[in-house]
Design a protein around this motif. Structure first.
Motif, short mmCIF file in Angstrom:
data_model
loop_
_atom_site.label_atom_id
_atom_site.label_comp_id
_atom_site.label_asym_id
_atom_site.label_seq_id
_atom_site.Cartn_x
_atom_site.Cartn_y
_atom_site.Cartn_z
N ALA A 89 0.84 -1.21 0.00
CA ALA A 89 0.00 0.00 0.00
C ALA A 89 0.87 1.25 0.00
N ARG A 90 1.96 1.22 0.76
CA ARG A 90 2.86 2.36 0.80
C ARG A 90 3.51 2.57 -0.57
N ASP A 91 3.95 1.47 -1.18
CA ASP A 91 4.58 1.58 -2.51
C ASP A 91 3.60 2.14 -3.53
N LYS A 92 2.35 1.72 -3.50
CA LYS A 92 1.34 2.21 -4.43
C LYS A 92 1.05 3.69 -4.18
N GLY A 93 1.03 4.07 -2.90
CA GLY A 93 0.82 5.47 -2.55
C GLY A 93 1.94 6.34 -3.04
N GLN A 94 3.17 5.85 -2.94
CA GLN A 94 4.32 6.62 -3.41
C GLN A 94 4.33 6.72 -4.94
N ALA A 95 3.89 5.66 -5.61
CA ALA A 95 3.88 5.65 -7.06
C ALA A 95 2.85 6.67 -7.59
N LYS A 96 1.72 6.79 -6.92
CA LYS A 96 0.70 7.76 -7.33
C LYS A 96 1.17 9.18 -7.09
N ALA A 97 1.93 9.36 -6.03
CA ALA A 97 2.42 10.69 -5.69
C ALA A 97 3.43 11.18 -6.70
N GLN A 98 4.10 10.31 -7.38
CA GLN A 98 5.13 10.73 -8.34
C GLN A 98 4.51 10.97 -9.61
#
Length: 98
Positions: A89-98
């Motif tokens: 979930a953290r990785d997906k959140g970071q990917a959306k933020a970029q």
């Protein structure tokens, strides 16, 4: 030969003492027989039940130990899965933020 009062009292005292000793011996024998019967009963009934109970308790403790090990394994699996989900979930959140 006549017995006077002192002779009669002496005889009565002697008979009483003999009677007491015989009573003590008879009571002692009765107590020993009772103890023997009680021990036989305890050995044949009570000890068997205690042994059966102890065996059941050991078997129950072994099952509890196995279940505890399985629970520990399951807890480790749940923790690993939780960490994976949180990381994902953290990785997906970071990917959306970029």
């Amino acid at each position: 030969m006549t017995l006077d009062r002192n002779d009669l009292e002496l005889l009565r005292d002697m008979m009483t003492e003999v009677s007491r000793e015989v009573s003590r011996e008879v009571c002692g024998e009765l107590i020993k027989e009772s103890e023997t019967r009680m021990m036989a009963y305890i050995e044949s009934h009570v000890e068997k039940k205690i042994d059966t109970l102890a065996d059941g308790l050991l078997a129950t403790n072994e099952r509890i130990d196995r279940l505890t090990e399985r629970m520990d394994d399951m807890n480790e699996t749940v923790l690993a899965n939780t960490m994976y989900i949180v990381k994902d979930a953290r990785d997906k959140g970071q990917a959306k933020a970029q």
